[in-house]
Every structure is written in structure tokens, then in C-alpha cells.
Design an enzyme around this catalytic site. Structure first.
Site, short mmCIF file in Angstrom:
data_model
loop_
_atom_site.label_atom_id
_atom_site.label_comp_id
_atom_site.label_asym_id
_atom_site.label_seq_id
_atom_site.Cartn_x
_atom_site.Cartn_y
_atom_site.Cartn_z
N MET A 30 0.85 -1.20 0.00
CA MET A 30 0.00 0.00 0.00
C MET A 30 0.88 1.25 0.00
O MET A 30 0.42 2.35 0.34
CB MET A 30 -0.93 -0.01 1.20
CG MET A 30 -1.88 -1.22 1.17
SD MET A 30 -3.45 -0.97 2.02
CE MET A 30 -2.89 -0.62 3.68
N LEU A 33 6.73 3.21 1.55
CA LEU A 33 7.63 2.07 1.73
C LEU A 33 8.69 2.32 2.81
O LEU A 33 9.23 3.41 2.92
CB LEU A 33 8.33 1.76 0.40
CG LEU A 33 7.37 1.51 -0.77
CD1 LEU A 33 8.16 1.22 -2.04
CD2 LEU A 33 6.41 0.37 -0.47
N GLN A 35 11.95 -0.04 5.20
CA GLN A 35 12.92 -1.12 4.97
C GLN A 35 12.25 -2.50 4.93
O GLN A 35 12.74 -3.41 4.27
CB GLN A 35 14.00 -1.11 6.06
CG GLN A 35 15.08 -0.06 5.83
CD GLN A 35 15.75 -0.19 4.46
OE1 GLN A 35 16.03 -1.29 3.98
NE2 GLN A 35 15.99 0.93 3.82
N HIS A 37 9.35 -3.29 3.54
CA HIS A 37 8.93 -3.51 2.15
C HIS A 37 10.14 -3.78 1.26
O HIS A 37 10.12 -4.64 0.38
CB HIS A 37 8.22 -2.27 1.60
CG HIS A 37 6.94 -1.91 2.28
ND1 HIS A 37 6.80 -0.80 3.07
CD2 HIS A 37 5.73 -2.51 2.28
CE1 HIS A 37 5.57 -0.72 3.52
NE2 HIS A 37 4.89 -1.75 3.07
N LYS A 151 5.12 -9.82 9.45
CA LYS A 151 4.54 -8.93 10.47
C LYS A 151 3.01 -9.06 10.47
O LYS A 151 2.39 -9.08 11.51
CB LYS A 151 4.94 -7.48 10.22
CG LYS A 151 4.72 -6.61 11.44
CD LYS A 151 4.52 -5.17 11.12
CE LYS A 151 3.07 -4.91 10.97
NZ LYS A 151 2.71 -3.67 10.34
N ASP A 152 2.45 -9.16 9.27
CA ASP A 152 1.00 -9.39 9.15
C ASP A 152 0.79 -10.90 9.05
O ASP A 152 0.44 -11.43 8.00
CB ASP A 152 0.47 -8.66 7.92
CG ASP A 152 0.62 -7.17 8.05
OD1 ASP A 152 -0.03 -6.57 8.91
OD2 ASP A 152 1.44 -6.58 7.30
N GLN A 155 -2.63 -12.20 7.98
CA GLN A 155 -2.84 -11.91 6.55
C GLN A 155 -2.13 -12.94 5.68
O GLN A 155 -2.69 -13.44 4.70
CB GLN A 155 -2.31 -10.50 6.25
CG GLN A 155 -2.15 -10.19 4.77
CD GLN A 155 -1.79 -8.75 4.50
OE1 GLN A 155 -2.62 -7.88 4.62
NE2 GLN A 155 -0.55 -8.48 4.13
N SER A 188 4.16 1.30 8.28
CA SER A 188 3.85 2.66 7.81
C SER A 188 3.11 3.42 8.89
O SER A 188 3.16 4.65 8.93
CB SER A 188 2.98 2.58 6.55
OG SER A 188 3.68 1.89 5.56
O1 PAF Z 1 -0.03 -5.75 3.63
C1 PAF Z 1 -0.47 -4.85 2.90
O2 PAF Z 1 0.16 -3.82 2.67
C2 PAF Z 1 -1.84 -5.00 2.27
O3 PAF Z 1 -2.73 -5.63 3.13
C3 PAF Z 1 -1.81 -5.72 0.91
C4 PAF Z 1 -1.31 -7.15 1.03
C5 PAF Z 1 -0.92 -4.95 -0.05
C6 PAF Z 1 -3.23 -5.77 0.30
O4 PAF Z 1 -3.75 -4.49 0.12
#
Ligand code: PAF
Length: 282
Positions: A30, A33, A35, A37, A151-152, A155, A188
Site C-alpha cells: 500500500m 515504503l 525497509q 517492504h 509482520k502481518d 494476513q 507505515s
Molecule cells: O499488507 C499490505 O500492505 C496489504 O494488506 C496488501 C497485502 C498490499 C493488500 O492491500
């Protein structure tokens, strides 16, 4: 580095690469950015000939009272960082193209069970929004490999389940969390923290480490440990949302046989919601 917003143009480049036998890695983001990412991109580069990064602040995964409008958008800076790393293509789609029939009418992807617990319970509809956009981006980019941050953690499990359930033809990689020197997981959202909150923020990770240490020493009274941890966070000015000890593969409460565990936590510091986790064996 090509910067493309147009979906047909992206598909055209994708086809060219495929015709030339290139392996394509994809890092969805998203933007804004950090480090963490950039480490996803570095990892992706090790495994592929071409790396595609997307930047799309996905409205479908934000709740009505969340920070969609305030979410930091820093496209120019992001593009420079990605160019320096040797990314082949930055895909920056427009909301109107992604949700062409409107969000209300949008077909969705939902991974049952795992999407409704822990973070999903605190943020209803969030993982539906994540699974739907990631599925759509996979359909557009058609990567061979895709990279997500650990970290997620939840997800990542939702996306892996979606890829399995929908027989998607790609491999999903999790990349370890990148941390600041004081242990705070990079995010972020850290930039929402005041200077005072930023000093306190690493206590979340320190508490999770202490919890892991107690469990490794043989403590099995998870609910007592978690309560003590929440009390400690409250004392330091956090409002804990959840702290959960779960089986790492299923995210269900662990049985006696489960040895691969994860501690997941979310806590507010003021209005900023921080999340973190530690996966461990015992
Ligand atoms: O982790 C993220 O930044 C978001 O959830 C993703 C995977 C880009 C989906 O929008």
C-alpha cells in the site's frame, strides 16, 4: 523501471515476459515504503528475473472508522526507492479501474474461519478486503511467486489459504519482520506515533519476547500469562486489543500436541494500532 497504471499495459508486459520464459515475482504493497517492504523486494529479486511491485491503498480493507484518508501516500519517494533496487515494473492502479462496478457491487473472496478470528474479529470485513484485492492483483500480474511480510502473520495465512483453496498457480513466500534497532516492527503506521509514544512502542515486542521466554521455560497457563502481559501494557499507556497464543499453522488455540506456536498481539497507543507477533517452537 516502468510505472504503469493501465491494466491492459500491465498484461501486455506480463505476456512478453512469459513468452521469454522470465520468472516473475510480485510484491503487493500500500506504499509509504520502509525497509520492511524493501526487504520483501530484495528477497523477491533473489528468486525471480522480474520483480513487480504494486502500490494501491485498498479502500475495501479499511473499516468505516479507520485511517483510509489519512494513510500516508508518498508515491514519488516510493518509486525512487524501488528504481534503486532494480524493480522492473511499478503497478499503480486507480480505484476506479480496480473497483469498476463500485465497492458495493464488488464480487469478493473470503477465506472462512481464519478471517473471522483475532484481527478479523477486531476489524470485521478486513480480511475479505485483503483477500479480494490480492486475488484481483494476482489475476492482473499473474506472478510465479509472491512475497508478503510475516509482520502481518494472519494476513499471510489468509493469503496462503486462498491460494490453496482456489488452486492458484503461484508460490507464496513469507519474509521475516524487519525491526528498528529497539525492536519495534517496521510499519507505515509508526509515523502516526508522537515522540513520546515512539519511546514506549518497543515495549509491545519486549512483552511478547518475555511471554515466549515464559512458555519456553515450561509455563502452560497461557491465559494467566496473557493477562499479566496486558496489565503490563496498560501500565505503560497501551490499550491492548488482543494478545493470543495460537497454533502457527491453523491460528486455533493450541492443543497439547502443537509445538509450532505463534503469539499475536495488537495494541493501541493513542489512536495508532500496532500489531506484532513471534512464531516459535517449544
Ligand atoms: O499488507 C499490505 O500492505 C496489504 O494488506 C496488501 C497485502 C498490499 C493488500 O492491500
Amino acid at each position: 523501471m516502468q510505472v504503469i497504471s493501465d491494466i491492459p499495459l500491465l498484461r501486455q508486459q506480463r505476456r512478453e515476459w512469459q513468452n521469454n520464459g522470465r520468472v516473475i515475482a510480485f510484491v503487493p504493497t500500500m506504499g509509504n515504503l520502509h525497509q520492511g517492504h524493501l526487504n520483501l523486494v530484495r528477497e523477491a529479486k533473489k528468486h525471480a528475473d522480474e520483480v513487480v511491485v504494486s502500490i494501491f491503498v485498498n479502500p475495501m480493507q479499511f473499516g468505516p472508522d479507520e485511517d483510509l484518508e489519512a494513510y500516508p501516500r508518498t508515491l514519488e519517494r516510493d518509486a525512487l526507492l524501488l528504481e534503486e533496487l532494480g524493480v522492473s515494473l511499478l503497478f499503480v492502479p486507480k480505484v476506479a479501474d480496480i473497483y469498476a462496478r463500485g465497492l458495493e457491487q464488488q464480487t469478493f473472496v473470503e477465506v472462512p474461519g481464519i478471517s473471522y478470528m483475532i484481527c478479523g474479529a477486531s476489524r470485521p470485513g478486513h480480511f475479505r478486503g485483503v483477500a479480494t484485492i490480492v486475488c484481483k492483483l494476482f489475476n492482473m500480474v499473474q506472478p510465479n511467486l509472491a512475497f508478503f511480510g510475516e509482520k502481518d502473520f494472519q494476513q499471510l495465512q489468509v493469503i496462503k489459504a486462498m491460494v490453496t483453496d482456489l488452486s492458484m498457480n503461484l508460490q507464496v513466500f513469507g519474509v521475516p519482520t524487519t525491526r528498528e534497532d529497539d525492536g519495534l516492527a517496521m510499519s507505515s503506521r509508526n509515523q502516526y506515533l508522537t515522540a513520546q509514544q515512539r519511546l514506549i512502542a518497543p515495549i509491545l515486542y519486549a512483552q511478547l519476547q518475555a511471554l515466549v521466554a515464559s512458555i519456553k521455560q515450561g509455563r502452560r497457563d497461557f491465559s494467566k500469562l496473557v493477562s499479566a502481559c496486558k496489565a503490563h501494557l496498560l501500565e505503560h499507556g497501551f490499550s491492548p486489543d488482543y494478545i493470543e497464543v495460537r497454533a502457527a499453522q491453523t491460528l486455533m488455540p493450541p492443543s497439547h500436541e502443537d509445538t509450532d506456536l505463534v503469539i499475536l498481539a495488537a495494541a493501541f497507543l493513542g489512536k495508532t494500532r500496532l500489531i506484532d507477533n513471534i512464531q516459535f517452537q517449544f
